[in-house]
Design a protein around this motif. Structure first.
Motif, PDB file in Angstrom:
ATOM      1  N   GLU A 120      28.498  72.720  42.671  1.00  0.00           N
ATOM      2  CA  GLU A 120      29.618  71.946  42.398  1.00  0.00           C
ATOM      3  C   GLU A 120      29.877  71.886  40.701  1.00  0.00           C
ATOM      4  OE1 GLU A 120      31.473  67.217  43.045  1.00  0.00           O
ATOM      5  OE2 GLU A 120      28.875  67.619  43.237  1.00  0.00           O
ATOM      6  N   TRP A 121      31.330  72.004  40.366  1.00  0.00           N
ATOM      7  CA  TRP A 121      31.495  71.957  38.940  1.00  0.00           C
ATOM      8  C   TRP A 121      32.323  70.553  38.980  1.00  0.00           C
ATOM      9  CZ3 TRP A 121      36.036  75.618  36.704  1.00  0.00           C
ATOM     10  CH2 TRP A 121      36.264  74.862  35.334  1.00  0.00           C
ATOM     11  N   LYS A 122      31.886  69.505  38.315  1.00  0.00           N
ATOM     12  CA  LYS A 122      32.334  68.436  38.116  1.00  0.00           C
ATOM     13  C   LYS A 122      33.435  68.047  37.070  1.00  0.00           C
ATOM     14  CE  LYS A 122      28.454  65.631  40.245  1.00  0.00           C
ATOM     15  NZ  LYS A 122      27.677  64.499  40.141  1.00  0.00           N
ATOM     16  N   ILE A 123      34.670  68.126  37.322  1.00  0.00           N
ATOM     17  CA  ILE A 123      35.622  68.078  36.208  1.00  0.00           C
ATOM     18  C   ILE A 123      36.969  67.377  36.768  1.00  0.00           C
ATOM     19  CG2 ILE A 123      36.414  70.301  37.308  1.00  0.00           C
ATOM     20  CD1 ILE A 123      37.621  71.054  34.305  1.00  0.00           C
ATOM     21  N   PRO A 124      37.263  66.263  36.490  1.00  0.00           N
ATOM     22  CA  PRO A 124      38.500  65.310  36.921  1.00  0.00           C
ATOM     23  C   PRO A 124      39.760  66.086  36.840  1.00  0.00           C
ATOM     24  CG  PRO A 124      36.776  64.203  35.459  1.00  0.00           C
ATOM     25  CD  PRO A 124      36.464  65.419  35.483  1.00  0.00           C
ATOM     26  N   ALA A 125      40.632  66.134  37.568  1.00  0.00           N
ATOM     27  CA  ALA A 125      41.904  66.474  37.644  1.00  0.00           C
ATOM     28  C   ALA A 125      42.744  66.450  36.466  1.00  0.00           C
ATOM     29  CB  ALA A 125      42.715  66.013  38.907  1.00  0.00           C
ATOM     30  N   ALA A 126      42.461  65.289  35.625  1.00  0.00           N
ATOM     31  CA  ALA A 126      43.176  64.931  34.497  1.00  0.00           C
ATOM     32  C   ALA A 126      42.766  65.882  33.422  1.00  0.00           C
ATOM     33  CB  ALA A 126      43.107  63.741  33.965  1.00  0.00           C
ATOM     34  N   GLU A 127      41.290  66.289  33.468  1.00  0.00           N
ATOM     35  CA  GLU A 127      40.764  67.175  32.645  1.00  0.00           C
ATOM     36  C   GLU A 127      40.765  68.763  32.852  1.00  0.00           C
ATOM     37  OE1 GLU A 127      36.836  65.886  31.778  1.00  0.00           O
ATOM     38  OE2 GLU A 127      37.378  63.760  31.597  1.00  0.00           O
ATOM     39  N   ARG A 128      41.155  69.008  33.854  1.00  0.00           N
ATOM     40  CA  ARG A 128      41.601  70.496  34.411  1.00  0.00           C
ATOM     41  C   ARG A 128      42.760  71.199  33.466  1.00  0.00           C
ATOM     42  NH1 ARG A 128      41.861  69.888  40.645  1.00  0.00           N
ATOM     43  NH2 ARG A 128      39.666  68.681  41.067  1.00  0.00           N
ATOM     44  N   LYS A 129      42.177  72.478  32.921  1.00  0.00           N
ATOM     45  CA  LYS A 129      42.998  73.366  32.227  1.00  0.00           C
ATOM     46  C   LYS A 129      43.597  74.317  33.051  1.00  0.00           C
ATOM     47  CE  LYS A 129      43.106  76.393  27.945  1.00  0.00           C
ATOM     48  NZ  LYS A 129      42.166  76.710  27.112  1.00  0.00           N
TER      49      LYS A 129
END
Length: 270
Positions: A120-129
């Motif tokens: 799992e790569w935990k990365i919130p949608a707002a922080e996705r590049k």
């Protein structure tokens, strides 16, 4: 002539004794060949699933042979997953920061079955590049029995297309981005703050780069200067399934590397 019947019976008995031996050897050889190819009948599969709080990677080994297969590992690290962005920078590795037991472990996969590992790569949608990323998954068994397999046969790659997060599409070098169009005809505009008023862009679906060009603005950094360009792709070049992205960037004057990449999804094809 009197010895012919005796010779006939002798040869008959000899054949009856030899045939079972050859048959057994044949069966053993056939079984050995099947076992020797078990490794080549192991199929690795990678599934990428995007969620609100991150990305799930399901790594699977399917056993397409007729035998139960045992995978032996030197430690509890049985697989790894990495994510590489379009500038060849690794942005995620599943094993990073993890501690693995050095004890040897085994995994058995029955004929026609599969075994699943999850990362799992935990990365919130707002922080996705936003951008197109290359996902690499690899399995690291020391031994596979019966049979054998080369490590590279248990390595595979997939493309991950991330949409931009909740924030505006911008970075230190590009802002106020607008785009329009469809089916190969697009217009992109915005403002750039780049060295010597020069930047570049590519149009890609993650597998093929359809366009790679340089653009000039009226003024270089530190000023913000407007830009606008058109993208024209033929219908034959459009992806059948996937997302067409335009990536804005400039080449660093220090090392020539792509810098401040800003990826913009133009259109998704299904």
């Amino acid at each position: 002539m009197e010895q012919s019947p005796k010779r006939f019976w002798f040869l008959s008995i000899l054949i009856l004794l030899v045939l079972p031996f050859h048959s057994a050897c044949g069966r053993e050889e056939e079984r050995g060949n099947k076992e020797g190819h078990v490794g080549s009948q192991l199929k690795p599969v990678l599934s990428v699933q995007q969620k609100n709080n991150g990305i799930d990677f399901l790594t699977v080994i399917e056993n397409h042979s007729n035998h139960t297969v045992t995978l032996s590992f030197d430690s509890s690290k049985m697989f790894d997953v990495s994510v590489i962005d379009s500038s060849d920078k690794e942005v995620f590795r599943h094993s990073e920061g993890k501690t693995y037991a050095e004890e040897k472990e085994q995994v058995q996969i029955k004929a026609g079955a599969s075994h699943i590992w999850k990362a799992e790569w935990k990365i919130p949608a707002a922080e996705r590049k936003a951008g197109i990323y290359n996902v690499k998954a690899s399995f690291t068994p020391r031994k596979i029995s019966p049979g054998s397999v080369k490590t590279e046969n248990l390595t595979l790659e997939e493309t991950l297309t991330l949409q931009s997060g909740a924030g505006e599409m911008k970075n230190n070098s590009f802002r106020n981005i607008h785009f329009s169009g469809k089916d190969g005809k697009y217009k992109v505009s915005g403002e750039a703050r780049v060295f010597e008023a020069s930047f570049a862009y590519t149009v890609t679906d993650g597998y093929t780069i359809f366009v790679e060009k340089h653009e000039q603005t009226a003024e270089g950094a530190p000023a913000w200067a407007p830009f606008s360009f058109d993208i024209n792709l033929s219908e034959d070049d459009l992806p059948i399934n996937g997302t067409l992205m335009v990536e804005l960037f400039y080449f660093s004057p220090k090392d020539g590397e792509k810098t401040d990449i800003l990826a913009i999804p133009l259109q998704t094809f299904k």
